[in-house]
Design a protein around this motif. Structure first.
Motif, short mmCIF file in Angstrom:
data_model
loop_
_atom_site.label_atom_id
_atom_site.label_comp_id
_atom_site.label_asym_id
_atom_site.label_seq_id
_atom_site.Cartn_x
_atom_site.Cartn_y
_atom_site.Cartn_z
N UNK A 105 0.83 -1.21 0.00
CA UNK A 105 0.00 0.00 0.00
C UNK A 105 0.86 1.26 0.00
N UNK A 106 0.39 2.23 -0.77
CA UNK A 106 1.10 3.50 -0.87
C UNK A 106 0.07 4.63 -0.78
N UNK A 107 0.42 5.74 -0.17
CA UNK A 107 -0.50 6.87 -0.17
C UNK A 107 -0.68 7.42 -1.59
N UNK A 108 -1.88 7.91 -1.86
CA UNK A 108 -2.16 8.46 -3.19
C UNK A 108 -3.06 9.67 -3.02
N UNK A 109 -2.88 10.67 -3.86
CA UNK A 109 -3.77 11.83 -3.86
C UNK A 109 -3.86 12.37 -5.27
N UNK A 110 -4.94 13.10 -5.53
CA UNK A 110 -5.10 13.68 -6.86
C UNK A 110 -5.85 15.01 -6.79
N UNK A 111 -5.73 15.73 -7.88
CA UNK A 111 -6.59 16.89 -8.16
C UNK A 111 -7.28 16.57 -9.47
N UNK A 112 -8.54 16.97 -9.59
CA UNK A 112 -9.39 16.52 -10.69
C UNK A 112 -10.21 17.69 -11.21
N UNK A 113 -10.31 17.79 -12.55
CA UNK A 113 -11.23 18.72 -13.20
C UNK A 113 -11.96 17.90 -14.26
N UNK A 114 -13.30 17.85 -14.15
CA UNK A 114 -14.10 17.09 -15.10
C UNK A 114 -15.03 18.00 -15.89
N UNK A 115 -15.24 17.67 -17.15
CA UNK A 115 -16.16 18.39 -18.03
C UNK A 115 -17.31 17.43 -18.35
N UNK A 116 -18.54 17.84 -18.04
CA UNK A 116 -19.70 16.98 -18.29
C UNK A 116 -19.76 16.53 -19.75
N UNK A 117 -20.16 15.27 -19.94
CA UNK A 117 -20.32 14.70 -21.28
C UNK A 117 -21.78 14.28 -21.45
N UNK A 118 -22.42 14.79 -22.49
CA UNK A 118 -23.82 14.52 -22.77
C UNK A 118 -23.96 13.69 -24.04
N UNK A 119 -24.96 12.84 -24.08
CA UNK A 119 -25.34 12.12 -25.30
C UNK A 119 -26.84 12.27 -25.45
#
Length: 185
Positions: A51-65
């Motif tokens: 096990x290792x520590x993990x972290x992230x930063x995230x930017x999501x753009x909505x996807x429509x169909x």
């Protein structure tokens, strides 16, 4: 004199080569192997999963169909993966009250080197009063996390969990969060 010395050197060289050959044949004999030396051999993994520590930063753009929100295309930065891109596919969305809903999804994260991490996500969404009032339900915050369920390359067989730190935010088709947890690979 040179001829005798030359012939003597040749004889010594032949004798050395013959001795080396005989020694190598004798040392390769299977009788020389002790069975005690081979009965308790075990394979050693090249690299143990831990096990290792993990972290992230995230930017999501909505996807429509067809006018329906089906997921998001995202990018960010993650420890062990570097800059990443990916996709979220919504698998369920249910209102639990007028102001809250739960959402589950499956996610594909592609690391900077092309290795992949697969996650399964579950979040609780709290809609902003403004988006409830205008009927769009298009802004608010979310909490929850992401179970790491596999991957490719160095993340093959990866497991773990990351939880959103504080509240993720969304509005105007964009969502943002930071997450932290542990990954085993």
């Amino acid at each position: 004199m040179k001829t005798k010395r030359k012939n003597g050197m040749k004889a010594i060289l032949k004798l050395a080569l013959l001795s080396t050959f005989i020694l190598s044949v004798v040392s390769c004999s299977t009788e020389a192997i002790n069975t005690d030396e081979t009965t308790n051999l075990t394979a050693v993994a090249a690299k143990a999963k831990k096990p290792r520590p993990i972290k992230n930063t995230y930017v999501g753009i909505d996807r429509f169909e067809g006018g329906v929100l089906v997921g998001a295309d995202f990018s960010g930065n993650m420890s062990h993966a570097g800059k990443f891109t990916g996709q979220t596919i919504i698998t369920s969305f249910d209102f639990i009250s007028e102001s809250q809903a739960t959402q589950t999804s499956v996610d594909l994260i592609v690391a900077a080197n092309g290795d992949k991490i697969y996650t399964s996500s579950g979040v609780t969404i709290t809609f902003s009063p403004e988006s409830i009032a205008d009927g769009t339900y298009s802004a608010g915050t979310y909490t929850g996390g992401f179970d790491i369920v596999g991957g490719t390359g160095r993340f093959d067989g990866a497991t773990g969990r990351m939880d959103v730190v504080g509240n993720g935010e969304f509005g105007a088709g964009v969502s943002r969060h930071s997450a932290a947890g542990s990954i085993t690979y």
